[in-house]
Design an enzyme around this catalytic site. Structure first.
Site, PDB file in Angstrom:
ATOM      1  N   SER A  79      65.010  51.370  55.408  1.00 57.94           N
ATOM      2  CA  SER A  79      65.299  49.962  55.112  1.00 57.94           C
ATOM      3  C   SER A  79      64.326  49.009  55.789  1.00 57.94           C
ATOM      4  O   SER A  79      64.578  47.806  55.827  1.00 57.94           O
ATOM      5  CB  SER A  79      66.736  49.614  55.529  1.00 57.94           C
ATOM      6  OG  SER A  79      67.677  50.304  54.747  1.00 57.94           O
ATOM      7  N   GLU A  99      61.608  55.768  67.990  1.00 58.78           N
ATOM      8  CA  GLU A  99      63.044  56.060  68.025  1.00 58.78           C
ATOM      9  C   GLU A  99      63.340  57.001  69.185  1.00 58.78           C
ATOM     10  O   GLU A  99      62.631  57.977  69.406  1.00 58.78           O
ATOM     11  CB  GLU A  99      63.485  56.717  66.714  1.00 58.78           C
ATOM     12  CG  GLU A  99      63.400  55.812  65.503  1.00 58.78           C
ATOM     13  CD  GLU A  99      63.835  56.507  64.223  1.00 58.78           C
ATOM     14  OE1 GLU A  99      64.502  57.566  64.315  1.00 58.78           O
ATOM     15  OE2 GLU A  99      63.507  56.007  63.135  1.00 58.78           O
TER      16      GLU A  99
END
Length: 377
Positions: A79, A99
């Site tokens: 996204s 991440e």
């Protein structure tokens, strides 16, 4: 000779007295500490009030604690979370980094313990109360965010599924803010299927299943964002970020209370540079965010979704309409791009960008096929 012996004995005696005095002093201090601990109420030692101290390469000391304004970037995978964090990473005062992967997993475990009545009873009986767990979670999350990259004045974390726990995180870190990346679910699902991005629970062989799971995930995250409130959580539409990056980033930085920097418009120029954008060699989005912001990823899903799924789209993914997307438009009219973005797209078509040296060999950027595989998602 006798005088010498006496002097030796006297010196030895003085040394012994000095050693005993030091030991006695240490014991007194230890006793005072123990007594102070006994007089204090249970839980007086509060590790969550302690600060992490780090020193940057510029020799500046940075102090991090629960009251700091952390930034959490998340959303359903594919996204635009990587693009968003790369843009923030380009800012000279911000560090997000790759991440961590572990933070959303620990948050999920914490949530599971709370939901299980039997497990919660066992933990409470063992003295592992909510207060103890929250203090431990707070310290753990802060430690991971602070120490998995270079120090900076502002720290942010990008783990897509952390925003399923926005309410809990806002309680742990009361001054934190959240950026919820929102993207047309059809584009997100097409991206995860074609790029084979494995996500627990998503059947990558089925558009219908993935859209159903997308709907459930974004519904939870959006509800959490609304509960946290508009002062703390900002939905960021991927399409608008790509079409109008300057306008979108000004709104985002104003929301975060961070001064404007033109560097956020040129994240691709800072990849792999000291104090710039650090990219993972194994994240699926890395080969895309090395490019400047460009257009074709917006609607390249069109024509790839099975007809029966297209017909049932409004029922399969009702969050599309709630988020402002037309479930029957293929593709919707997302808007007209800024000239800056059109120019970027032309640069990408020409292959006018370079793969950073530290990333070469880990993925291939096929410049001959950029016309059908453009975009940062």
């Amino acid at each position: 000779m006798r005088l010498s012996v006496r002097r030796v004995l006297l010196a030895a005696g003085c040394a012994l007295v000095l050693v005993l005095a030091v030991q006695l002093g240490q014991q007194v201090l230890e006793c005072r500490a123990v007594l102070a601990g006994l007089r204090s109420p249970r839980g007086a030692m509060r590790p969550e009030q302690e600060e992490l101290v780090m020193v940057g390469t510029n020799h500046v000391e940075y102090r991090y604690g629960k009251a700091m304004p952390l930034i959490f970037v998340g959303g359903v995978p594919r996204s635009g979370t990587t693009l968003m964090r790369a843009m923030l990473d380009a800012h000279p005062e911000v560090r997000c980094g790759e991440e961590t992967r572990i933070i959303p997993r620990v948050l999920a475990m914490r949530q599971a313990w709370s939901k299980s009545g039997r497990e919660k009873l066992r933990l409470d009986e063992a003295g592992v109360t909510d207060e103890v767990l929250d203090a431990a979670m707070q310290a753990f999350i802060l430690e991971v965010i602070a120490k998995h990259g270079e120090p900076a004045r502002v720290l942010c974390n990008k783990d897509p599924f952390t925003l399923k726990s926005s309410v809990y995180l806002s309680r742990l870190f009361p001054n934190s803010k959240f950026l919820l990346m929102v993207r047309d679910g059809r584009a997100s699902v097409h991206s995860m299927i074609t790029r084979k991005v494995t996500i627990a629970g998503f059947d990558l062989s089925s558009y219908r299943d993935c859209l159903t799971k997308w709907n459930k995930a974004i519904e939870v995250m959006y509800a959490q964002c609304m509960e946290v409130g508009k002062e703390k959580c900002l939905p960021v539409y991927y399409e608008q970020l790509v079409l109008h990056p300057r306008r979108s980033l000004k709104l985002i930085l104003d929301f975060l209370g961070i001064a404007w920097s033109d560097a956020v418009l040129h994240h691709e120029d800072l990849i792999g540079k000291p104090g710039g954008v650090s990219l993972s060699k194994i994240e699926r989005s890395t080969d895309q965010v090395i490019k400047p912001v460009n257009l074709e990823a917006l609607s390249k899903w069109t024509g790839h979704i099975p007809g029966d799924v297209v017909r049932d789209m409004a029922q399969i993914a009702p969050m599309l309409a709630q988020l402002g997307y037309d479930p029957y438009a293929n593709p919707p009219n997302y808007g007209n791009p800024d000239p800056f973005v059109i120019n970027n797209t032309q640069r990408v078509l020409k292959g006018d960008y370079k793969t950073p040296a530290n990333l070469k060999g880990y993925f291939q950027v096929n410049q001959n096929s950029t016309s059908s595989h453009l975009g940062s998602s």
